[in-house]
Structures are given as C-alpha cells and as structure tokens.
Design an enzyme around this catalytic site. Structure first.
Site, PDB file in Angstrom:
ATOM      1  N   ARG A  95       0.839  -1.210   0.000  1.00 33.64           N
ATOM      2  CA  ARG A  95       0.000   0.000   0.000  1.00 33.64           C
ATOM      3  C   ARG A  95       0.873   1.259   0.000  1.00 33.64           C
ATOM      4  O   ARG A  95       0.544   2.251  -0.662  1.00 33.64           O
ATOM      5  CB  ARG A  95      -0.973  -0.027   1.182  1.00 33.64           C
ATOM      6  CG  ARG A  95      -2.181   0.866   1.020  1.00 33.64           C
ATOM      7  CD  ARG A  95      -1.984   2.248   1.603  1.00 33.64           C
ATOM      8  NE  ARG A  95      -1.465   2.156   2.941  1.00 33.64           N
ATOM      9  CZ  ARG A  95      -0.488   2.933   3.409  1.00 33.64           C
ATOM     10  NH1 ARG A  95       0.052   3.886   2.666  1.00 33.64           N
ATOM     11  NH2 ARG A  95      -0.023   2.773   4.638  1.00 33.64           N
ATOM     12  N   GLU A 378       3.611  10.198   7.410  1.00 33.51           N
ATOM     13  CA  GLU A 378       2.424  10.991   7.035  1.00 33.51           C
ATOM     14  C   GLU A 378       1.819  11.689   8.248  1.00 33.51           C
ATOM     15  O   GLU A 378       0.607  11.796   8.370  1.00 33.51           O
ATOM     16  CB  GLU A 378       1.346  10.105   6.393  1.00 33.51           C
ATOM     17  CG  GLU A 378       1.851   9.186   5.320  1.00 33.51           C
ATOM     18  CD  GLU A 378       2.029   9.871   3.997  1.00 33.51           C
ATOM     19  OE1 GLU A 378       1.649  11.046   3.888  1.00 33.51           O
ATOM     20  OE2 GLU A 378       2.586   9.253   3.088  1.00 33.51           O
ATOM     21  N   GLY A 379       2.688  12.162   9.125  1.00 29.16           N
ATOM     22  CA  GLY A 379       2.223  12.833  10.335  1.00 29.16           C
ATOM     23  C   GLY A 379       2.124  11.828  11.468  1.00 29.16           C
ATOM     24  O   GLY A 379       1.368  10.855  11.372  1.00 29.16           O
TER      25      GLY A 379
HETATM   26  P1  FAD Z   1      10.334  13.724  14.617  1.00 29.56           P
HETATM   27  O1  FAD Z   1       9.648  14.756  13.829  1.00 29.56           O
HETATM   28  O2  FAD Z   1      11.771  13.939  14.984  1.00 29.56           O
HETATM   29  O3  FAD Z   1       9.489  13.271  15.826  1.00 29.56           O
HETATM   30  C1  FAD Z   1       9.998  12.461  16.909  1.00 29.56           C
HETATM   31  C2  FAD Z   1       8.913  12.397  17.982  1.00 29.56           C
HETATM   32  O4  FAD Z   1       8.658  13.738  18.465  1.00 29.56           O
HETATM   33  C3  FAD Z   1       7.584  11.870  17.456  1.00 29.56           C
HETATM   34  O5  FAD Z   1       6.950  11.112  18.440  1.00 29.56           O
HETATM   35  C4  FAD Z   1       6.802  13.137  17.200  1.00 29.56           C
HETATM   36  O6  FAD Z   1       5.397  12.960  17.217  1.00 29.56           O
HETATM   37  C5  FAD Z   1       7.268  14.013  18.354  1.00 29.56           C
HETATM   38  N1  FAD Z   1       7.024  15.427  18.096  1.00 29.56           N
HETATM   39  C6  FAD Z   1       7.587  16.205  17.124  1.00 29.56           C
HETATM   40  N2  FAD Z   1       7.078  17.448  17.183  1.00 29.56           N
HETATM   41  C7  FAD Z   1       6.181  17.448  18.204  1.00 29.56           C
HETATM   42  C8  FAD Z   1       5.325  18.440  18.757  1.00 29.56           C
HETATM   43  N3  FAD Z   1       5.242  19.681  18.278  1.00 29.56           N
HETATM   44  N4  FAD Z   1       4.549  18.082  19.809  1.00 29.56           N
HETATM   45  C9  FAD Z   1       4.579  16.823  20.318  1.00 29.56           C
HETATM   46  N5  FAD Z   1       5.366  15.840  19.824  1.00 29.56           N
HETATM   47  C10 FAD Z   1       6.151  16.165  18.784  1.00 29.56           C
HETATM   48  N6  FAD Z   1       9.044  11.110   4.311  1.00 29.56           N
HETATM   49  C11 FAD Z   1       8.976  11.601   3.049  1.00 29.56           C
HETATM   50  O7  FAD Z   1       9.132  12.794   2.825  1.00 29.56           O
HETATM   51  N7  FAD Z   1       8.720  10.783   1.991  1.00 29.56           N
HETATM   52  C12 FAD Z   1       8.549   9.441   2.145  1.00 29.56           C
HETATM   53  O8  FAD Z   1       8.323   8.730   1.161  1.00 29.56           O
HETATM   54  C13 FAD Z   1       8.638   8.885   3.468  1.00 29.56           C
HETATM   55  N8  FAD Z   1       8.548   7.539   3.661  1.00 29.56           N
HETATM   56  C14 FAD Z   1       8.776   7.024   4.924  1.00 29.56           C
HETATM   57  C15 FAD Z   1       8.839   5.635   5.081  1.00 29.56           C
HETATM   58  C16 FAD Z   1       9.115   5.102   6.332  1.00 29.56           C
HETATM   59  C17 FAD Z   1       9.244   3.619   6.500  1.00 29.56           C
HETATM   60  C18 FAD Z   1       9.274   5.947   7.452  1.00 29.56           C
HETATM   61  C19 FAD Z   1       9.529   5.373   8.827  1.00 29.56           C
HETATM   62  C20 FAD Z   1       9.212   7.316   7.299  1.00 29.56           C
HETATM   63  C21 FAD Z   1       8.982   7.875   6.024  1.00 29.56           C
HETATM   64  N9  FAD Z   1       8.978   9.255   5.818  1.00 29.56           N
HETATM   65  C22 FAD Z   1       8.890   9.770   4.547  1.00 29.56           C
HETATM   66  C23 FAD Z   1       9.320  10.155   6.921  1.00 29.56           C
HETATM   67  C24 FAD Z   1       8.163  10.436   7.872  1.00 29.56           C
HETATM   68  O9  FAD Z   1       7.200  11.219   7.267  1.00 29.56           O
HETATM   69  C25 FAD Z   1       8.751  11.047   9.136  1.00 29.56           C
HETATM   70  O10 FAD Z   1       9.433  10.009   9.809  1.00 29.56           O
HETATM   71  C26 FAD Z   1       7.709  11.691  10.030  1.00 29.56           C
HETATM   72  O11 FAD Z   1       7.236  12.885   9.482  1.00 29.56           O
HETATM   73  C27 FAD Z   1       8.247  11.982  11.438  1.00 29.56           C
HETATM   74  O12 FAD Z   1       9.446  12.636  11.380  1.00 29.56           O
HETATM   75  P2  FAD Z   1      10.717  12.119  12.227  1.00 29.56           P
HETATM   76  O13 FAD Z   1      10.846  10.661  12.011  1.00 29.56           O
HETATM   77  O14 FAD Z   1      11.855  13.003  11.873  1.00 29.56           O
HETATM   78  O15 FAD Z   1      10.311  12.314  13.713  1.00 29.56           O
END
Ligand code: FAD
Length: 399
Positions: A95, A378-379
């Site tokens: 998916r 995706e958030g």
């Molecule tokens: P962070 O943003 O560093 O967050 C870490 C933690 O802090 C989380 O629990 C988060 O909820 C929390 N947090 C952050 N800000 C706040 C706040 N203001 N208040 C409370 N809590 C907060 N991205 C793409 O662009 N394209 C893709 O195709 C894509 N594919 C992906 C595929 C996989 C398998 C994975 C794991 C990720 C993918 N992503 C992709 C990235 C994904 O969108 C991000 O991992 C996601 O947006 C979260 O960002 P981060 O991992 O940097 O976590």
C-alpha cells in the site's frame, strides 16, 4: 436468515456500491494471487520487487487511481480507499508503494505540474512504467518540514544574465526516509528557494543525484526506503512545479496519502483479526479450542468491534471526501484512530497466536511491525492529535 459475517459483523462492506465492491474484490484477488504467496519471504529478505509489480498495479488502474485524465482511472474516494484496504491487508509495504506513487508523486505533478510535465510523467507512471518518489523529510526535519535545509537556487540570479523565469536551478541537500527512493525514475523534491518552498522534478540519473537505501529496518521491510543526496544538481528551468509555492504544496499531497492510510490500516487490522479467529478455532489447549475460552473471546470481540468502528470511520471520511466536504481534521481523525486501532488489533492478535505469532508464517507481527512505521509517517500520532486539538479548541499547540 444466516448469521452475521464474523469478519464484517456490522456489514459495513454493504455500504459500498456494487462497483466499489467489484473493484475491492479485484484488488483482493490480485493480492491473494500475487502478493500473499511471497510476502513473508520479501519481508524476511527486506526486498520489494517494485519494477515487476508496478506494471501489474498499473494494469489494474491502481496507480493514480483517484486522479483524472493522463491515463489515470479517475475513481471515487471510497473505491480508492477499498483498494487501499485490500493492498494493506496483504502488506503495508504494498500500500505504501501505491500511495507514494499515486497520492504523493503523481498527485504533486497532477495538481501543480505544467502541461508538459503532466504529459511527460503521468501516463507512464499510471501504467507503472515509471516509478516516482516524494522527498520532503530530511535527517533533521521530520514533523517540522518548514525548517528544511535542502535549497534550490537560481543560477541566473546575480551572476549570469538569464531572464527571470528562464534560469536553471542548482539543488543541494538531502532527503531521508524516502519510500521508493532508489527505484524511482523521478523524484519530486521539495526545497527552499527565494520564493519559499518549491517542488522540483529530478529524473533518475541526473548528475549529482544519488539514492542509498536504508538498512536495518524492523518495519516495512517489504518496501524500499532511501536517503536522497543532491550534490549541486543542475536542473533546467522547467524542472520546477509551477503551480505552487510554500508548504501548502507538499502538505496537500500528504493529506491525499493519509486518506489512503485510514482505509489501508483497516485492511491490516482485518487480516490480523481473521488470522487470530482462524487460529483460535483450531488451536487446542486444555482439551478444547482456545476460541472457547472467555479471555480469548473477549480479545476477538474487542478486535471485531474496533475493526468495524475503524471501517465506518474510513467509509464516512470517504463519503465526505466525495462530497467535497472532507477537511484536514477529518483526515487526522481517521489517520489517528485507524492506525492506532490497527496496531492494537495486531498486537492482540499476536497474543492469540502465542509463539506462532512471532514468526513470518503468520501475518500478525509483520503487520504490527509495519504499522509502527505507518503510525509515524504521514504525520505522527502526536501531530494528528495536535491537528485535532487545534480543530477542537481553536488554539495551535505545535510549538
Ligand atoms: P520527529 O519529527 O523527529 O518526531 C519524533 C517524535 O517527536 C515523534 O513522536 C513526534 O510525534 C514528536 N514530536 C515532534 N514534534 C512534536 C510536537 N510539536 N509536539 C509533540 N510531539 C512532537 N518522508 C517523506 O518525505 N517521503 C517518504 O516517502 C517517506 N517515507 C517514509 C517511510 C518510512 C518507512 C518511514 C519510517 C518514514 C517515512 N517518511 C517519509 C518520513 C516520515 O514522514 C517522518 O518520519 C515523520 O514525518 C516523522 O518525522 P521524524 O521521524 O523526523 O520524527
């Protein structure tokens, strides 16, 4: 009158039109024939045969399924959702491939591309002859993409004498966690420019553009995840998506992909519940099938209740979307609720299967592990909680 279907106790499936059900059944057959026999091996080996599957998915009309024209199927939101449900019942990696191709990469080109860009890429991508990815996240900027460091600057500015609008671009930076990254023919890359965040189309093989795969994943193993590097990549003036500037561009695409997730996770949950139910009826302990124990029944009933509630949420958001009435808060409601629900069902199903539940012989822990990624991408659930918090209270609490 026959009793209710244990897999769809409230008969939510009957809320779909005949055509939607036909589409769903076709996708289910495809998943049963082409994916299920192999998915455990792909997951174990950490591979996804994207090149091989993309044309098959294209022939079924699943790539850019909800987009109009340019070889896309132009299906309604619920039909697209029902297809996502069946794809994710097989594996979230499948998916994810379809979501990234259709709802992120193709959607960005469809909504914001020039006519030339649309004609160049969309028919090929709809047919699965070309694969796309969507680069927004960076190593240091995930939930907060506004801080992204990838930049695109105009070569014509200050130095050479290219006219406004006709200049070439130089793209520098990197993107992380990009689904389909290394198998893509075109990357949709979001970068800071003098005019705010803009989207760029970067074809495979462009000098200075490389993709390396992320290894060691314990989740979404049957999915390609890559880091993209842009080392002073020279792009022509027409590489930019002309229709949008600012984060509105990528965020509107993410809303489309999230919509697919809130249906897809119902499929993963259904698969886990079904596996637990079948197992419970045949596994004998203390001289009787474990399905006859009250504690097991409670788990199965909880799964059945939550599955149907999530299914109803997906259906409701789908009909709102078809009526042009879905808002970001509706999508957040569905994503937050349905991923969380699916994860709980997967974990509970795992316990019903005992030790067998930890192997790839059964789908439950594979789904549970996959759903950890779905919970984050995706958030994250925290961010969707904040979106809903703002919708309810009128106060944003992101920073
Ligand atoms: P962070 O943003 O560093 O967050 C870490 C933690 O802090 C989380 O629990 C988060 O909820 C929390 N947090 C952050 N800000 C706040 C706040 N203001 N208040 C409370 N809590 C907060 N991205 C793409 O662009 N394209 C893709 O195709 C894509 N594919 C992906 C595929 C996989 C398998 C994975 C794991 C990720 C993918 N992503 C992709 C990235 C994904 O969108 C991000 O991992 C996601 O947006 C979260 O960002 P981060 O991992 O940097 O976590």
């Amino acid at each position: 009158m026959p009793g209710p279907d244990p897999i769809d106790l409230l008969a939510v499936g009957e809320l779909l039109t005949e055509e939607e059900r036909l589409i769903q059944a076709t996708v289910r057959r495809f998943a049963d024939d082409r994916i299920r026999p192999h998915i455990a091996d792909w997951f174990e080996q950490g591979v996804f045969p994207a090149r091989e599957l993309a044309p098959e998915l294209g022939r079924l009309g699943l790539l850019g399924m909800h987009l109009e024209g340019y070889g896309c199927a132009g299906a309604g939101a619920v039909a697209y959702g029902a297809a996502c449900l069946e794809l994710e019942a097989a594996d979230s990696g499948l998916r994810s491939f379809v979501s990234v191709q259709g709802s992120l990469a193709m959607r960005a080109i469809h909504a914001f591309g020039s006519e030339e860009q649309k004609l160049r890429w969309l028919p090929e991508m709809a047919a699965g002859r070309a694969i796309g990815c969507f680069g927004l996240t960076e190593p240091d900027f995930g939930s907060d993409p506004a801080g992204m460091r990838t930049t695109a600057r105009r070569k014509g500015r200050g130095g050479t004498s290219r006219p406004e609008g006709g200049g070439d671009w130089v793209l520098s930076g990197s993107k992380m966690w990009i689904t389909n990254g290394s198998v893509s023919d075109v990357a949709v890359v979001w970068a800071q420019t003098e005019q705010g965040v803009r989207g760029f189309l970067v074809p495979r093989g462009t000098k200075g553009f490389t993709a390396t795969d992320v290894h060691g994943k314990l989740s979404l193993r049957a999915s390609v995840t890559s880091e993209l590097h842009f080392d002073e990549v020279q792009l022509p003036g027409d590489a930019v998506l002309p229709g949008v500037s600012g984060l509105r561009g990528p965020l509107s695409c993410l809303n489309e992909a999230r919509y697919g997730i809130l249906w897809g996770t119902v499929g993963a949950a259904r698969d886990c519940y079904q596996a637990a139910l079948e197992y419970a009826k045949s596994r004998v302990q203390f001289g009787r099938p474990i399905a006859g124990f009250q504690l097991t029944q409670e788990k199965l009933v909880e799964m059945a209740l939550e599955l149907e509630k999530a299914h109803l949420v997906a259906w409701r958001v789908g009909r709102l979307k078809e009526a042009g009435q879905s808002r970001a808060a509706h999508i957040s409601f569905g994503k937050l609720n349905n991923v969380r629900t699916a994860l709980e069902i997967a974990r509970s199903a795992r316990t019903v299967l005992g030790a067998n539940g930890i192997t790839t012989a059964y789908p439950v822990l594979r789904h549970a592990n996959n759903l950890e990624s779905v919970l984050t991408y995706e958030g994250t659930s925290e961010i969707h909680t904040l979106v809903l918090g703002e919708a309810i209270t009128g106060t944003a609490a992101y920073r």
